[in-house]
Write an enzyme that holds these catalytic residues in place. Structure first.
Site, PDB file in Angstrom:
ATOM      1  NE  ARG A   3       9.891  -1.101  -6.900  1.00  0.00           N
ATOM      2  CZ  ARG A   3      10.752  -0.728  -5.975  1.00  0.00           C
ATOM      3  NH1 ARG A   3      11.774   0.027  -6.288  1.00  0.00           N
ATOM      4  NH2 ARG A   3      10.610  -1.096  -4.750  1.00  0.00           N
ATOM      5  N   GLY A  57       6.504  -6.506  -0.190  1.00  0.00           N
ATOM      6  CA  GLY A  57       5.725  -6.480   1.049  1.00  0.00           C
ATOM      7  C   GLY A  57       6.572  -6.968   2.200  1.00  0.00           C
ATOM      8  CD  GLU A  85      11.520  -3.868  -2.257  1.00  0.00           C
ATOM      9  OE1 GLU A  85      11.994  -3.991  -1.098  1.00  0.00           O
ATOM     10  OE2 GLU A  85      10.714  -2.987  -2.569  1.00  0.00           O
ATOM     11  CG  LEU A  86      10.880  -9.915   0.999  1.00  0.00           C
ATOM     12  CD1 LEU A  86      11.340 -11.254   1.556  1.00  0.00           C
ATOM     13  CD2 LEU A  86       9.393  -9.969   0.649  1.00  0.00           C
ATOM     14  CD1 TRP A 103      -0.185  -1.487   3.144  1.00  0.00           C
ATOM     15  CD2 TRP A 103       0.540   0.620   3.310  1.00  0.00           C
ATOM     16  NE1 TRP A 103       0.578  -1.400   4.275  1.00  0.00           N
ATOM     17  CE2 TRP A 103       1.037  -0.116   4.409  1.00  0.00           C
ATOM     18  CE3 TRP A 103       0.877   1.986   3.213  1.00  0.00           C
ATOM     19  CZ2 TRP A 103       1.852   0.466   5.388  1.00  0.00           C
ATOM     20  CZ3 TRP A 103       1.685   2.553   4.187  1.00  0.00           C
ATOM     21  CH2 TRP A 103       2.147   1.798   5.259  1.00  0.00           C
ATOM     22  CG  ASN A 104       5.106   1.248   0.693  1.00  0.00           C
ATOM     23  OD1 ASN A 104       4.769   0.541  -0.250  1.00  0.00           O
ATOM     24  ND2 ASN A 104       6.326   1.234   1.188  1.00  0.00           N
ATOM     25  CE  LYS A 123      -3.047  -9.041  -2.975  1.00  0.00           C
ATOM     26  NZ  LYS A 123      -3.693  -7.859  -2.371  1.00  0.00           N
ATOM     27  N   PRO A 124      -3.339  -5.630  -6.280  1.00  0.00           N
ATOM     28  CG  PRO A 124      -4.821  -3.868  -6.702  1.00  0.00           C
ATOM     29  CD  PRO A 124      -4.490  -5.284  -7.112  1.00  0.00           C
ATOM     30  CB  ALA A 125      -2.061  -3.078  -0.892  1.00  0.00           C
ATOM     31  CB  CYS A 169      11.069  -1.389   2.240  1.00  0.00           C
ATOM     32  SG  CYS A 169      10.972  -1.053   0.499  1.00  0.00           S
TER      33      CYS A 169
HETATM   34  P1  ADP Z   1       2.402  -4.669   4.543  1.00  0.00           P
HETATM   35  O1  ADP Z   1       3.035  -4.736   5.887  1.00  0.00           O
HETATM   36  O2  ADP Z   1       3.051  -3.748   3.565  1.00  0.00           O
HETATM   37  O3  ADP Z   1       0.904  -4.576   4.552  1.00  0.00           O
HETATM   38  P2  ADP Z   1       2.054  -7.362   3.620  1.00  0.00           P
HETATM   39  O4  ADP Z   1       3.155  -8.297   3.295  1.00  0.00           O
HETATM   40  O5  ADP Z   1       1.102  -7.747   4.683  1.00  0.00           O
HETATM   41  O6  ADP Z   1       2.820  -6.028   3.932  1.00  0.00           O
HETATM   42  O7  ADP Z   1       1.194  -7.006   2.349  1.00  0.00           O
HETATM   43  C1  ADP Z   1       1.763  -6.767   1.079  1.00  0.00           C
HETATM   44  C2  ADP Z   1       0.848  -7.332   0.023  1.00  0.00           C
HETATM   45  O8  ADP Z   1       0.772  -8.750   0.216  1.00  0.00           O
HETATM   46  C3  ADP Z   1      -0.580  -6.823   0.065  1.00  0.00           C
HETATM   47  O9  ADP Z   1      -1.044  -6.714  -1.260  1.00  0.00           O
HETATM   48  C4  ADP Z   1      -1.314  -7.945   0.790  1.00  0.00           C
HETATM   49  O10 ADP Z   1      -2.674  -8.014   0.439  1.00  0.00           O
HETATM   50  C5  ADP Z   1      -0.581  -9.142   0.249  1.00  0.00           C
HETATM   51  N1  ADP Z   1      -0.649 -10.389   1.033  1.00  0.00           N
HETATM   52  C6  ADP Z   1      -0.682 -10.556   2.363  1.00  0.00           C
HETATM   53  N2  ADP Z   1      -0.691 -11.882   2.671  1.00  0.00           N
HETATM   54  C7  ADP Z   1      -0.667 -12.565   1.490  1.00  0.00           C
HETATM   55  C8  ADP Z   1      -0.649 -13.959   1.106  1.00  0.00           C
HETATM   56  N3  ADP Z   1      -0.663 -14.947   1.996  1.00  0.00           N
HETATM   57  N4  ADP Z   1      -0.630 -14.239  -0.217  1.00  0.00           N
HETATM   58  C9  ADP Z   1      -0.598 -13.268  -1.121  1.00  0.00           C
HETATM   59  N5  ADP Z   1      -0.601 -11.966  -0.838  1.00  0.00           N
HETATM   60  C10 ADP Z   1      -0.638 -11.601   0.457  1.00  0.00           C
END
Ligand code: ADP
Length: 485
Positions: A167, A236, A258-259, A158-159, A182-184, A292
């Protein structure tokens, strides 16, 4: 026009599958909230696994034709999309600001940055090279052919609702891959607007599919169980990244991760302290600290720590929090109440551990998810705030005495994404750059992100690179052809 007008052509903010805007199979929808006051901005379709499979079917069905298009054609589509985003930059900025909370100025910066990936990869589309060489023993010739990896799944956070998408989309389009994005769930709107732009830029139906959903886990596990999906790129958190890497094992999908980060910002005693404070403001406060790459741990030589802290405290303390769309706002709201609570707890723990509050130190009164810009001096190296990703406007300062100590402290994290160093000594610059275990080092700068540079991390920050010449490699496979003569 306003930001929301960008969504006028997206059906009722539906799913974008096979070039059509449509409702989810269940008809379910979910709401999108303004993080400044939790009011409802609008709602979007809530896709389920059957919608995700429809998107994969669409991506698979056009993969071969798309891979066969001329690179120039793919590049031109990206170029037109870049121009369309820039033409509508103010509207994109408003939409980003509305759903994510950042200030309009920050959002405008994201539009420029995010669009630039479309332009950079429009230029890279026509520079995909194989190689030709003579075998070392003579005789046969070795030829390599580059091919798109195939249908991809992109999961974005979401950030940066625009840039984290472009990218991945930019290089995938350039390489000839099809994709599902699949966006946040907190910020799905900007991606819908981008899909409309890509469509109008001439991207064939099915190449880019968008599935907004509240069921991320089910979507990723269903799609990744399908052998037709060949690649996943995720931005994420590290825990979710690990889940996805485990999920990729059965079908051996290629992965880009990219974590999280825990960036050190090291200020040596010979640094230009005022320049370091300027850099710290950027490294810490870009995106309100919700990045991040955000400087997380300020490691400052003991001889300049007080001076650095006082100057940074004065700058941070002068920032005004408020709604991102209001004139005069420097710092918008955080994404949700959990973020405010967890930052408040990190600051409270640091103060318990003996840190001195130079400015801020609390959430301002009133509604909304705000936290006052905060500078803490004398934070013990082992404090929780130094070990966890803050993701907010708080700068903890820890002191050191020797270069070796600074390097050891900087590397003392499971993460390895961004790092920043301020020094005027060339030998020290080289020594430290080589010793830091991070994917990126900013030398006397607080800003690393650049679409022409390879962005990415090591250790728990993941693997793979986005942007630069490296960015397109993530989307290309290599076939080697042996040619005896
Ligand atoms: P943040 O702390 O930035 O919210 P997340 O890793 O929870 O980080 O979320 C980043 C993205 O990953 C979002 O689009 C969220 O919906 C998605 N997401 C969270 N859990 C899963 C999962 N098990 N499989 C796929 N996507 C996921």
């Amino acid at each position: 026009m306003t930001g929301l007008d960008l969504l006028a052509k997206t059906g009722s903010r539906g799913l974008f599958i096979a070039g059509q805007w449509r409702e989810s199979n269940t008809g379910a929808r979910f709401q999108v909230h303004d993080p400044a006051d939790e009011s409802v901005i609008t709602d979007v379709a809530d896709g389920d696994t059957s919608d995700a499979m429809a998107a994969l079917d669409a991506a698979v069905s056009v993969q071969a034709d798309w891979a066969a298009t001329a690179p120039r054609e793919r590049g031109e589509i990206l170029r037109r999309a870049f121009e369309a985003v820039i033409d509508q930059a103010d509207d994109f900025a408003e939409l980003i600001s509305l759903e994510m909370g950042k200030t309009l100025a920050e959002a405008r910066g994201e539009v420029t940055y995010g669009a630039e990936f479309l332009r950079w990869f429009s230029e890279e589309a026509v520079r995909i090279h194989g190689r030709w060489m003579q075998a070392p023993a003579g005789g046969s010739r070795l030829l390599t052919i580059r091919k798109p990896v195939g249908p991809c799944l992109f999961i974005t956070p979401w950030n940066f609702p625009l840039a984290m998408g472009t990218r991945k989309i930019g290089p995938a389009v350039a390489a000839g891959c099809t994709m599902i994005v699949k966006p946040a769930e907190l910020t799905p709107l900007t991606m819908l607007a981008l899909a409309q732009v890509m469509d109008e830029a001439g991207l064939p139906a099915g190449v880019l599919n968008i599935v907004t959903t509240h069921h991320s886990k089910e979507l990723s596990s269903t799609l990744m169980a399908d052998e037709r999906l060949r690649k996943v790129s995720f931005t994420g958190s590290t825990p979710v990244g690990k889940v996805l890497v485990r999920q990729s094992a059965d079908q051996l999908q290629r992965m880009s991760m990219e974590l999280g980060g825990n960036a050190p910002f090291v200020v040596f005693e010979d640094a230009d302290v005022e320049a370091a404070v300027d850099g710290a403001m950027v490294a810490k406060m870009r995106n309100m600290g919700e990045a991040c790459t955000a400087a997380n741990r300020f490691l400052v030589h003991e001889s300049v720590a007080r001076q650095f802290g006082d100057l940074l405290g004065a700058r941070m303390g002068a920032l005004r929090t408020g709604r991102g769309q209001e004139a005069g706002t420097d710092v918008g709201p955080l994404i949700n109440d959990d973020a405010v609570q967890s930052i408040g707890q990190l600051v409270a723990d640091a103060v318990d551990d003996g840190a001195e509050v130079l400015c801020g130190g609390s959430a301002p009164d009133g509604p909304g998810h705000f936290y006052s810009p905060t500078v803490l001096l004398g934070v013990p190296a082992q404090a929780r705030i130094n070990r966890e990703e803050i993701f907010g406007p708080v700068a903890p300062i820890t002191t050191f005495t020797t270069d070796e100590e600074a390097i050891a402290l900087a590397n003392d994290t499971e993460y390895g994404l961004a790092s920043y160093v301020y020094t005027r000594d060339l030998a020290r610059t080289i020594k430290v750059a080589e010793a830091l275990e991070f994917g990126m080092v900013g030398m006397n700068t607080g800003l690393l992100s650049n679409p022409a540079a390879p962005f990415g991390g090591v250790k728990a920050s993941g693997f793979g690179r986005e942007g630069g010449f490296e960015g397109i490699e993530e989307y290309l496979d290599t076939t080697y052809v042996a040619l005896p003569v």
